[in-house]
Design an enzyme around this catalytic site. Sequence first.
Site, PDB file in Angstrom:
ATOM      1  N   GLU A   1       3.222  -0.914  -2.949  1.00  0.00           N
ATOM      2  CA  GLU A   1       3.557   0.292  -2.217  1.00  0.00           C
ATOM      3  C   GLU A   1       2.683   0.467  -0.975  1.00  0.00           C
ATOM      4  O   GLU A   1       3.171   0.826   0.101  1.00  0.00           O
ATOM      5  CB  GLU A   1       3.416   1.523  -3.121  1.00  0.00           C
ATOM      6  CG  GLU A   1       4.500   1.646  -4.179  1.00  0.00           C
ATOM      7  CD  GLU A   1       4.321   2.857  -5.073  1.00  0.00           C
ATOM      8  OE1 GLU A   1       5.186   3.101  -5.921  1.00  0.00           O
ATOM      9  OE2 GLU A   1       3.290   3.561  -4.928  1.00  0.00           O
ATOM     10  N   GLU A   2       1.375   0.234  -1.126  1.00  0.00           N
ATOM     11  CA  GLU A   2       0.455   0.511  -0.030  1.00  0.00           C
ATOM     12  C   GLU A   2       0.441  -0.578   1.034  1.00  0.00           C
ATOM     13  O   GLU A   2       0.203  -0.286   2.212  1.00  0.00           O
ATOM     14  CB  GLU A   2      -0.963   0.716  -0.579  1.00  0.00           C
ATOM     15  CG  GLU A   2      -1.115   1.981  -1.420  1.00  0.00           C
ATOM     16  CD  GLU A   2      -2.559   2.295  -1.731  1.00  0.00           C
ATOM     17  OE1 GLU A   2      -3.451   1.502  -1.347  1.00  0.00           O
ATOM     18  OE2 GLU A   2      -2.807   3.360  -2.338  1.00  0.00           O
TER      19      GLU A   2
ATOM     20  N   GLU B   1       1.049  -0.333  -7.140  1.00  0.00           N
ATOM     21  CA  GLU B   1       0.262   0.334  -6.100  1.00  0.00           C
ATOM     22  C   GLU B   1      -0.005  -0.591  -4.920  1.00  0.00           C
ATOM     23  O   GLU B   1       0.072  -0.181  -3.763  1.00  0.00           O
ATOM     24  CB  GLU B   1      -1.053   0.843  -6.686  1.00  0.00           C
ATOM     25  CG  GLU B   1      -0.928   2.108  -7.514  1.00  0.00           C
ATOM     26  CD  GLU B   1      -0.571   3.321  -6.664  1.00  0.00           C
ATOM     27  OE1 GLU B   1      -0.693   3.253  -5.427  1.00  0.00           O
ATOM     28  OE2 GLU B   1      -0.159   4.338  -7.247  1.00  0.00           O
TER      29      GLU B   1
END
Length: 296
Positions: A170-171, A167
């Site tokens: 990805e962010e 996460e």
Amino acid sequence: MSSSVNSTAVAESATAKNGANVEPLPFVNDKHGGVIIEMTAPMDPQVFSASLKSALSKWREQGIRGVWIKLPIGLANLIQSAVEEGFWYHHAEETYLMLAYWLPNTTHTLPVNATHRVGVGAFVMNDKREVLAVQEKSGVLRGLGVWKFPTGVVEPGEDINIGAVREVKEETGIDTEFIEVLAFRQSHKAYFEKSDLFFVCILRPLSFDITKQESEIEDAQWIPVEEFAAQPFVQKHELVKYILEVGLAKSDKEYAGFSPISIKSAFTDKQSFFYMNRRDLDKASGSSNAQQKSGL
């Protein structure tokens, strides 16, 4: 749900019994005294209904308790027939619907559908005591200019530690190393009436140049921890306050979270992670060993 397919005997017995147009239903025996019908090929709904009725009668005689039907989305035309025989919806995924039925005249003991969604939040701080923070393009904080920690949902079959690293990558584009689970929150009636488990994780940054996720993230920056903490949103939101508190306590070596230990089950060859406070366990083990050596 693993056993050899065993449909012929049931179908032959049912056909001989009532002379109806009955076809074999592919099924496997489960580990709890039940069966799972795994439909893969098209079947006329009337034939399916007759075949199901006959199979249920036979299974009832054999003392079978729970009966499951797994219907792929391409066989949705068989749903009504199953429901008319007393089956209920148990759960659905993108490609199939699972229905259930209890044969004994007693309260069923079939397990309920999955009750929780698993989320992760990441506390990532660099040597300048700046925390990695994002502003989201959607959701309740959209357009408010609020900085928050990277968060997300663990994917099916994904471990918590892997999901947290993914996460953040990805962010924000930041590579990280998972350190520990610091805490978790349980809440109810969160998404589609399901409960929610949210794991707060601390990660060590391995890179520092941010590349934000264009589809979901409005902005991503390294924010001085004091500036992050001073946001009115943080002051009002107890969850974020506690994430900040335990994250800083861990960074200052005053708090021990739970680190993943790979373990193997005695029943299968599958590996899983056991999260534990290794620091305090080592202290306790060391103290116990010292007492044994001293004869206490």
